[in-house]
Every structure is written in C-alpha cells, then in structure tokens.
Design an enzyme around this catalytic site. Structure first.
Site, short mmCIF file in Angstrom:
data_model
loop_
_atom_site.label_atom_id
_atom_site.label_comp_id
_atom_site.label_asym_id
_atom_site.label_seq_id
_atom_site.Cartn_x
_atom_site.Cartn_y
_atom_site.Cartn_z
N ARG A 296 0.87 -1.39 0.13
CA ARG A 296 0.01 -0.10 -0.06
C ARG A 296 0.84 1.36 0.12
NH1 ARG A 296 -4.98 -2.05 3.80
NH2 ARG A 296 -6.31 -2.72 1.97
N TYR A 436 -5.69 -0.22 -7.19
CA TYR A 436 -4.82 -1.18 -6.48
C TYR A 436 -4.84 -1.26 -4.94
CZ TYR A 436 -1.82 -2.28 -10.37
OH TYR A 436 -1.25 -3.00 -11.71
N GLU A 437 -4.55 -2.47 -4.26
CA GLU A 437 -4.33 -2.59 -3.24
C GLU A 437 -5.37 -2.26 -2.11
OE1 GLU A 437 -2.41 -5.01 -2.85
OE2 GLU A 437 -1.08 -4.74 -4.55
N GLY A 438 -6.61 -2.18 -2.42
CA GLY A 438 -7.62 -1.64 -1.84
C GLY A 438 -8.04 -0.38 -2.14
N GLN A 443 -9.42 2.61 1.93
CA GLN A 443 -8.29 3.28 2.47
C GLN A 443 -9.06 4.03 3.70
OE1 GLN A 443 -5.40 2.04 2.26
NE2 GLN A 443 -6.27 0.73 0.81
#
Length: 598
Positions: A296, A436-438, A443
């Site tokens: 992240r 990406y990545e959540g 977030q």
C-alpha cells in the site's frame, strides 16, 4: 517524451533534514547504511534507471505484453534485458534481509529506489513491487523450509512473486472467493480455481514465478475466516533445488487495460496445481494483509513517481513552447512558463510532489523504527503511526497522481492530448493506482473504522498534537514564516474538530463516519502534507543554503495559502452523515425526480 532526471538532491535533503534518516541509520542493524553510503547508492540507482529502465517506458506502452499461442506471455521489447541488468545489479535486494542475500538496508531506502524505478517505467516496476510483497509474507509466516527453498532467489529477483486474491465474483470482497485447496497425502494441496487481475501472473523476465494464492480448505468457515494462503510455483522444484515440470496453472488471457500496457495482467486458471500451505489453515487474511500493507505504501509512491515524471515533462515543455506575449515581455513571443496560470499549475505540481515525497519517506522511517528501534515502546508507537499514515499515503498519493498528471497534460495543451508526446500515457498509467491494493474508499474506511479508534482515539490525537509542534518552530523561524504558521494553526484546529466528530459519532452511527471518510482522509492528507512542507522550510533555513531555503519557504507558503485551505472546506462533507447519500433510490438517481406531463 522528455528524459527522466532522477531527483537525487531532493531525496538527499529529505533524508538528511526532513525525516531524520541519520538517526535511523544509528539503529541496530542499519549501521552500515549511513547517509553518505545511501546517497552514493541512490546516485548509482538513479543513473541505472535513467539509462536502462526509462527508455523502455514508451515502447512498453505502445507494444504491450502479449499472450502467445503456446500459452506463455511475452513482455515488450527491452523488458527482459532491463530486468536481467536489474537482477545483476541487485537493486531489488537492497532493503531485504542479509540472511537471504539482501543488502539489509532500511525500508526507507527501498522506497526511494521504488520511486526511481516507478518514475522510469511504472509497468516495469510492478513486477519487483509484487515480489517484495510476497517476500514480506514469507518472512513473516513461512516455515524454515519454505524460506530456504524460495527466498534466496526471490530476494535476488531471479524468481518473481505474485499476489493471487481476486476472483471474477469476488473483487474487494475477498471473503467471497471460491478457489479450493484439497490436501494430498504428501502434505501438499491441490489448488483449483480461477484468479483475475494478477499482475505479472506470467511473463518471460524471470525463470520462476512464485504465486501466493488465497484458497479454502475443505470444511473451512465461510467468509474471510475460512481463507488460507498457499505457495503455488509456476514450476515445481526438484529436491536438489533445480526447476522441475510445469505446475498445473495456466494463463487464460491477458486483460486489455487503459494503461500500464507493458505489465501483463493475467487471468490464471489453477487446475489441481500443487500448492504448499503458508502458516496455519484459515489464517490467510493475516498473511494477505502483510502483503497488502507492504504494497500500500508502495502504491502511494506510484502516484508520486508517475506525477514526478509527468511534471518533468510539463516543465520542459513550458520552457520550450513559445506562444503569445507575457505582460511586460519584450517580444516577439514568450515561453508559456511566463504566463501566470501555467506557473500556477507548475507550482501546484511541485508543491504537492514535495509534500508527498516527505510524507511517504516519513511513513517509511516509521516502518523501519517499528522493526529496529531498540525501545519496545518506541516500536509500538511507530507501528501505530504507520497504521495511520499508510492509508493516507496510499489514498492521498494516488488521488494526487491522477490530479497532477492531468495538470501536466493540461500545460501541454493539444500536444498533451496527442499520444506521441507521452503525456497521455502518464494519465492512463497512474489511474490504476487509486484502485490497487484496496481502493481509496477502502483506505478511508480503514482509517475511520480501524485506525481512528486505536486507544480510544488517543493514538491519532497524539499524532495531531505532534504535528502542531511545528507551529512553535515556525514562530521561532522569523516573520516570513508567520503566514504559514497562522494558516496551519487554523487548519489543524478544523482537522481536530473533524476528528473529534468522527470519534464521537463512530460507535453510534458507523454509517455516518463511513459516509464522510473520504473527505476526512483528504483533510488528513492535506494537513500532513502541509506539516511536512513546514518542517522542510524550517530545516532548509538552518542549512545556510540560501537557494534551498528560498525554494522550501516558497513551496510551504504556496501550499498553505493556495492548497491547504481546501481542507477546511471539506469539514461539512466529512461530518454530514449518511442521510442524503441514501435519500434517493436507484430510479431517482437515474432521473430528475420530476414527472413528465401527460
């Protein structure tokens, strides 16, 4: 497309004067990574990426990766050769443990290398980024045998790694995945299922690909509680460590994407492939979060890195493009950099880039402190700060990546909209980073749902109190810092108001805080960025370098007066609650709400 110029002087100033790297280098395990050694290493890395990696960026976008008739994936021309030089030079191993052949440098140094690599070619850089996430997971949860079998060649980069989470029916809802893992008599598992959006799921740059795959064992609980994590190598490994036969994992197709064309994004089919359990059954989510938390911050850097490359190109264009006559210019025409609105766009880019870089590096130093500080209390506090800063860095950094690459294109006008100039590629490439990545909404939910309530809210309020200490530093720095101090003080107060509202409201009305979470995170991004620029301005004054001091003062003043005021304007959105978000149903959202006369 302009040539990439690695901003090594900016890194050197940030590390030495803004984020406290010299103190970090004194910690146990980092003694060999003193500042002079690090700067020399970064200069060499910058030279490497500018000469070897950056030239592949445009060709990678035009050609893209291809799925060949034999089911293998070919990366664009130049990628294999650049990757071989990357492995031979050992750049990927710099921040990894010496035990497995790494350089043992702090994560902070690795983050700078990642920015350099991503600015040079984001599509190329994604392979090493995912490999590092897989390495982190194995370091935390792999047993001794798995570590010894896989890590040495993953650390060198000879073998790459992936994260296999997403399935067609399960996007961000990882708990809905259905991939099966059936135990076999030899202790391995047969993995069956399909995974989508797998970055570098297959390619021709490394001899082996180590897939980390989430799957369910028989009888596992529903949802995220029943997920396990497995190593599934592309090639099985013989007892002597050599590569054996191809495992039963196939590339079904490559996604046709908006950007990062050089990076192969694969649909993978596991057809009874041999896999090996990492850690315990049903603990896959813990392992996944090690991978994702590692990635992240790296994805936040993607927003910064691509925006840096786009900024350099727009700055060069603004100096070369002559059009019209600026006020007071002698003629016959002026470079467009002499026009106020172009200056506004350039200053906006430069100020945000500096703020982001300082904030990302600060987060990375706390990652290193959380693992290497000899004081347990300091390690624990550093881990809390990382928990707060990481979703801010990921979300704010990638949102700004979208905004700043668009500004860079705007400066180039119609020429920016033409593909041949390369400006549009930056806009297209960076767009994925906010997903990406959540996604960035996830977030924001993480910030208010998990991080805000740590120690009853004391953790985040202590960070805000630490940020406010810069007000005293500004007061002692001279009258030219007064406007920065005054605006910061006002904005910090509004941020505190929003934070206290979130803490009061969260327990009784979680939907209300989730509804305001994205503007709330943006407020934190704006304010932490201003905090870092203020720190940099004060620090630059103390160096005795008049040009540096002027630059940092102007950037801090521009940011606080022209960008930071957005934060207070978001208070209403952050605290509005959920009523209006859910007041209209789907049909009402589709229409005006007014009936047509009959």
């Amino acid at each position: 497309m302009s040539q990439y110029q690695p901003p090594i002087a900016d890194f050197a100033f940030a590390l030495e004067h803004v984020v406290g790297y010299p103190d970090l280098a004194k910690m146990p395990g980092f003694e060999h990574a003193d500042l002079d050694t690090v700067i020399e290493l970064l200069e060499q890395c910058g030279d490497f990426v500018a000469k070897v990696v950056a030239p592949t960026n445009r060709a990678g976008d035009v050609e893209g990766s291809r799925l060949l008739p034999d089911g293998t994936v070919a990366t664009p021309a130049g990628f294999k050769e650049a990757y071989r030089q990357y492995v031979d030079a050992g750049w990927g191993s710099v921040p990894l443990p010496e035990e497995f052949g790494g350089g043992g440098f702090p994560r902070t140094v690795g983050l700078v290398i990642q920015e350099l690599m991503t600015s040079a070619n984001m599509a190329f850089s994604l392979g090493p980024l995912l490999t590092q996430g897989a390495i982190e997971a194995l370091l935390h949860y792999g047993d001794a045998e798995l570590k010894q079998r896989y890590l040495p060649k993953m650390v060198t980069g000879e073998w790459s790694g992936t994260m296999n989470l997403t399935e067609p029916q399960a996007g961000s809802d990882v708990g809905a995945l259905t991939t099966r893992a059936v135990p076999k008599e030899d202790g391995s598992f047969a993995i069956t299922g399909q995974k989508i959006f797998i970055t570098y799921g297959d390619h021709d740059m490394a001899e082996q690909i180590v897939h980390l795959v989430l799957a369910r064992t028989p009888g596992a609980p529903e949802g995220t509680r029943g997920i396990s994590c497995f190593i599934v190598p592309k090639f099985l490994i013989n007892d002597d460590g050599s590569l054996g036969k191809r495992n039963a994992v196939a590339t079904v197709s490559l996604e046709h994407k908006m950007g990062i064309h050089g990076s192969p994004t694969c649909v993978l089919s596991y057809e009874g492939a041999t896999g090996y359990l990492i850690g315990e059954e049903n603990k896959g989510m813990r392992i996944m979060f090690v991978m994702m938390n590692s990635a992240r911050l790296g994805v936040g850097v993607q927003g910064l890195a691509v925006a840096e490359r786009a900024y350099q190109q727009s700055l060069a264009y603004s100096q070369e493009r002559r059009q019209g006559l600026a006020i007071g210019a002698p003629g016959p025409d002026s470079a467009i950099i002499e026009f106020p609105d172009v200056r506004r766009m350039l200053m906006t880019q430069k100020a945000y880039l500096s703020a982001m870089r300082y904030l990302m590096l600060l987060d990375a130093t706390y990652v290193d402190r959380s693992t290497n500080d000899p004081d347990p209390a300091a390690r624990a506090r550093a881990e809390e700060i990382v928990g707060i800063l990481t979703p801010i860095c990921k979300s704010f950094g990638t949102d700004l990546g979208n905004e700043l690459t668009s500004l860079a294109l705007q400066i180039q006008g119609g020429m920016g909209f033409i593909e041949e100039t390369g400006a549009a590629q930056h806009v297209r490439d960076v767009r994925i980073a906010a997903i990406y990545e959540g996604t960035n909404g996830i977030q924001a939910a993480d910030l208010v749902g998990r991080k805000l309530g740590v120690r009853g809210g004391a953790s985040i309020l202590e960070l805000l109190a630490t940020m406010r200490e810069v007000e005293a530093d500004l007061a002692g720095a001279g009258v030219e810092f007064d406007s920065i101090r005054q605006e910061l003080s006002q904005q910090f107060s509004v941020l505190e108001e929003a934070t206290l509202w979130m803490l009061r409201t969260g327990a009784g009305d979680p939907n209300a805080v989730l509804s305001g979470s994205t503007p709330f995170l943006r407020m934190w991004g704006l304010c932490t960025g201003a905090w870092m620029l203020a720190r940099a301005a004060v620090a630059a004054q103390a160096t005795g370098d008049a040009e540096l001091a002027k630059t940092q003062l102007v950037l801090a003043r521009f940011y606080t007066q022209q960008l930071l005021p957005q934060s207070a304007s978001l208070l209403g959105a952050a605290t509005a609650g959920s009523a209006d978000l859910f007041a209209l149903d789907g049909d009402q959202l589709a229409g005006s709400g007014r009936k047509v006369r009959t």
